[in-house]
Design a protein around this motif. Structure first.
Motif, PDB file in Angstrom:
ATOM      1  N   THR A   1      34.783  38.103  28.302  1.00 28.66           N
ATOM      2  CA  THR A   1      35.986  37.713  29.049  1.00 28.66           C
ATOM      3  C   THR A   1      35.807  37.865  30.556  1.00 28.66           C
ATOM      4  O   THR A   1      36.654  37.414  31.330  1.00 28.66           O
ATOM      5  N   TYR A   2      34.709  38.479  31.001  1.00 26.77           N
ATOM      6  CA  TYR A   2      34.443  38.628  32.434  1.00 26.77           C
ATOM      7  C   TYR A   2      33.622  37.443  32.933  1.00 26.77           C
ATOM      8  O   TYR A   2      32.781  36.903  32.197  1.00 26.77           O
ATOM      9  N   PRO A   3      33.813  37.022  34.166  1.00 25.89           N
ATOM     10  CA  PRO A   3      32.960  35.972  34.735  1.00 25.89           C
ATOM     11  C   PRO A   3      31.497  36.386  34.691  1.00 25.89           C
ATOM     12  O   PRO A   3      31.173  37.580  34.802  1.00 25.89           O
ATOM     13  N   LYS A   4      30.613  35.422  34.515  1.00 25.32           N
ATOM     14  CA  LYS A   4      29.187  35.737  34.374  1.00 25.32           C
ATOM     15  C   LYS A   4      28.647  36.542  35.542  1.00 25.32           C
ATOM     16  O   LYS A   4      27.790  37.413  35.367  1.00 25.32           O
ATOM     17  N   GLY A   5      29.156  36.298  36.719  1.00 30.22           N
ATOM     18  CA  GLY A   5      28.663  37.014  37.884  1.00 30.22           C
ATOM     19  C   GLY A   5      29.013  38.491  37.899  1.00 30.22           C
ATOM     20  O   GLY A   5      28.384  39.272  38.612  1.00 30.22           O
ATOM     21  N   ARG A   6      30.011  38.889  37.115  1.00 30.05           N
ATOM     22  CA  ARG A   6      30.435  40.290  37.070  1.00 30.05           C
ATOM     23  C   ARG A   6      30.028  40.995  35.786  1.00 30.05           C
ATOM     24  O   ARG A   6      30.027  42.230  35.720  1.00 30.05           O
ATOM     25  N   ARG A   7      29.681  40.225  34.794  1.00 31.16           N
ATOM     26  CA  ARG A   7      29.526  40.767  33.441  1.00 31.16           C
ATOM     27  C   ARG A   7      28.478  41.872  33.346  1.00 31.16           C
ATOM     28  O   ARG A   7      28.701  42.902  32.692  1.00 31.16           O
TER      29      ARG A   7
ATOM     30  N   ASP B   1      35.446  47.161  37.384  1.00 32.72           N
ATOM     31  CA  ASP B   1      35.233  46.479  36.104  1.00 32.72           C
ATOM     32  C   ASP B   1      34.813  47.521  35.076  1.00 32.72           C
ATOM     33  O   ASP B   1      33.668  47.995  35.057  1.00 32.72           O
TER      34      ASP B   1
ATOM     35  N   GLU C   1      42.717  44.325  37.294  1.00 31.55           N
ATOM     36  CA  GLU C   1      42.461  43.246  36.347  1.00 31.55           C
ATOM     37  C   GLU C   1      41.168  43.475  35.578  1.00 31.55           C
ATOM     38  O   GLU C   1      41.032  43.057  34.419  1.00 31.55           O
ATOM     39  N   GLY C   2      40.222  44.177  36.174  1.00 32.11           N
ATOM     40  CA  GLY C   2      38.922  44.373  35.545  1.00 32.11           C
ATOM     41  C   GLY C   2      38.859  45.540  34.581  1.00 32.11           C
ATOM     42  O   GLY C   2      37.825  45.766  33.957  1.00 32.11           O
TER      43      GLY C   2
END
Length: 428
Positions: free
Chosen positions: A249-255, A331, A361-362
């Motif tokens: 559910t996290y954007p790839k850049g943050r995952r 996150d 949100e994270g």
């Protein structure tokens, strides 16, 4: 463990509808109720036509939770009266009820916020029923398998469950086998130990010396115990899959930079220092899950639900989340690693208090195992292996904590370990 704390947890309400456990019942209740003190040896429990070693009662043991806000007071009273869970010293009988009364209004409000009660009974009955359906197919020799739930502090209480066993034709002169299956994957004297103490107490009252005059009367239920399963492959796989779903559910850049926080119910340090195995077994589960995930993320094991002024096992989940956010790590995934279904600690403490107050949100939570089919299959696999083993309990269960001085704990362990002599007729 559940509710030994200010009940700080919250998340999404479990809304899935599930079939009742009665839908899979395969034994008909006896026509007459067994009377305490009845020494007559009745005929054996009726066997299923396809089964050589059944029927088998599968008893799910857990702490439980109030299904409605009206049940909160009684639930807390039982909880704070249990010295195995919350040791309050010689004044337990006075201090426990006082704490329960004072906390009841606050806890009722918390249950109201998660839908008016705990979903743990719904999930426990569903999990037990589904597991028994699988076992009827995979272990026909011990079929039919009949599901039961025994809660320590809420309905259905252990006493109620034991009475139902007798009504259904187990014990009281009729024999039969039952498996006490702890739904705490990691053993603690405060949880599994307390539930087994309660089971042993009611067995003695309803079938043992207090009821019949005999320690091990003919035709009593033959018990075995699944007392821990912290690194079972199915538990690990189900947990890992849920984590992967949340990571997605996290954007790839943050995952890749998400920190995993495995959260388990804490223990008083007095219990830890006595030698309780729970911290080590929870850590074993965490490490097994991280290995399954390829050790790709930073992680920590943290502890929730501390209550009272005495020292508890830390670091606390709430403090850890607050500290990491202050350091810029926003996150975070919270993973309830010692709970097999949603209850107050996930739905209120984690979701509303910790995640809600973080306002980030994270910061998210992994879904509880609940009706996860991978998890339910794991339960069936654990049960089948146990039924085939002929073991009364794990070797580890008979080893007391180094600092244990409880004669009740000793007697309980000796009883369940001693059931091994009866199990040869049931093993495969």
């Amino acid at each position: 463990m559940a509710l030994c704390t200010p009940l700080t947890n919250a998340c999404k309400r479990a809304t899935a509808s599930v079939p009742s456990a009665s839908a899979t019942s395969v034994l008909k209740p006896c026509s007459s109720r067994w009377r305490r003190g009845n020494a007559t040896v009745a005929p054996p429990v009726t066997q299923d036509a396809t089964s050589s070693k059944g029927p088998t009662a599968m008893v799910f043991m857990n702490m439980g939770g109030p299904s409605t806000t009206d049940e909160v007071g009684d639930f807390l009273s039982r909880l704070f009266a249990d010295a195995d869970l919350i040791p309050l010293g010689r004044l337990q009988s006075y201090v426990g009820p006082l704490i329960a009364r004072r906390r009841t209004p606050k806890i009722q409000k918390q249950y109201a916020e998660i839908g008016g009660g705990s979903p743990i009974r719904k999930w426990s009955e569903y999990q037990a029923a589904q597991m028994c359906m699988i076992l009827d197919k995979t272990s026909p020799e011990t079929a039919p398998h009949k599901p039961y739930v025994a809660f320590r502090y809420a309905d259905p209480l252990t006493e109620e469950m034991y009475g139902k066993l007798i009504e259904d034709g187990f014990g009281a002169g009729k024999g039969g086998r039952a498996v006490a299956f702890t739904q705490y994957p990691q053993y603690s004297c405060s949880t599994t130990g307390s539930s087994l103490n309660e089971l042993w107490k009611w067995r003695n009252r309803l079938e043992g010396k207090r009821a019949t005059g005999e320690v091990d009367p003919e035709g009593s239920i033959k018990w075995s115990v699944i007392d821990r399963w912290p690194i079972h492959s199915g538990l690990v796989e189900a947990s890992a899959q849920n984590i992967e779903k949340t990571l997605a559910t996290y954007p790839k850049g943050r995952r890749d930079n998400v920190v995993l926080l495995f959260s388990a119910h804490s223990l008083p340090m007095s219990v830890v220092n006595r030698g309780d195995p729970y911290p080590a077994e929870v850590a074993a589960t965490v490490y097994a899950v991280m290995q399954r995930l390829g050790m790709k993320h930073q992680y920590r094991l943290v502890w929730q639900s501390q209550v009272g002024p005495q020292p508890w096992l830390g670091a606390q989940t709430s403090d850890t989340v607050e500290s990491l956010i202050k350091k810029g790590q926003t996150d975070l995934i919270l993973i309830p690693i010692a709970f097999t279904s949603d209850h107050i600690e996930t739905l209120y403490e984690l979701d509303k208090e910790i995640i809600g107050e973080a306002e980030q949100e994270g910061v998210r939570r992994v879904e509880s195992l609940n009706g996860n089919p991978v998890f339910i299959k794991a339960l069936a696999d654990i049960a089948k292996a146990h039924l085939q083993s002929g073991s009364a309990c794990s070797p580890q269960m008979t080893l007391r904590c180094p600092g244990c001085v409880s004669e009740r704990c000793l007697a309980q362990k000796e009883f369940f370990a001693g059931q091994a002599k009866h199990l040869s007729a049931f093993s495969q």
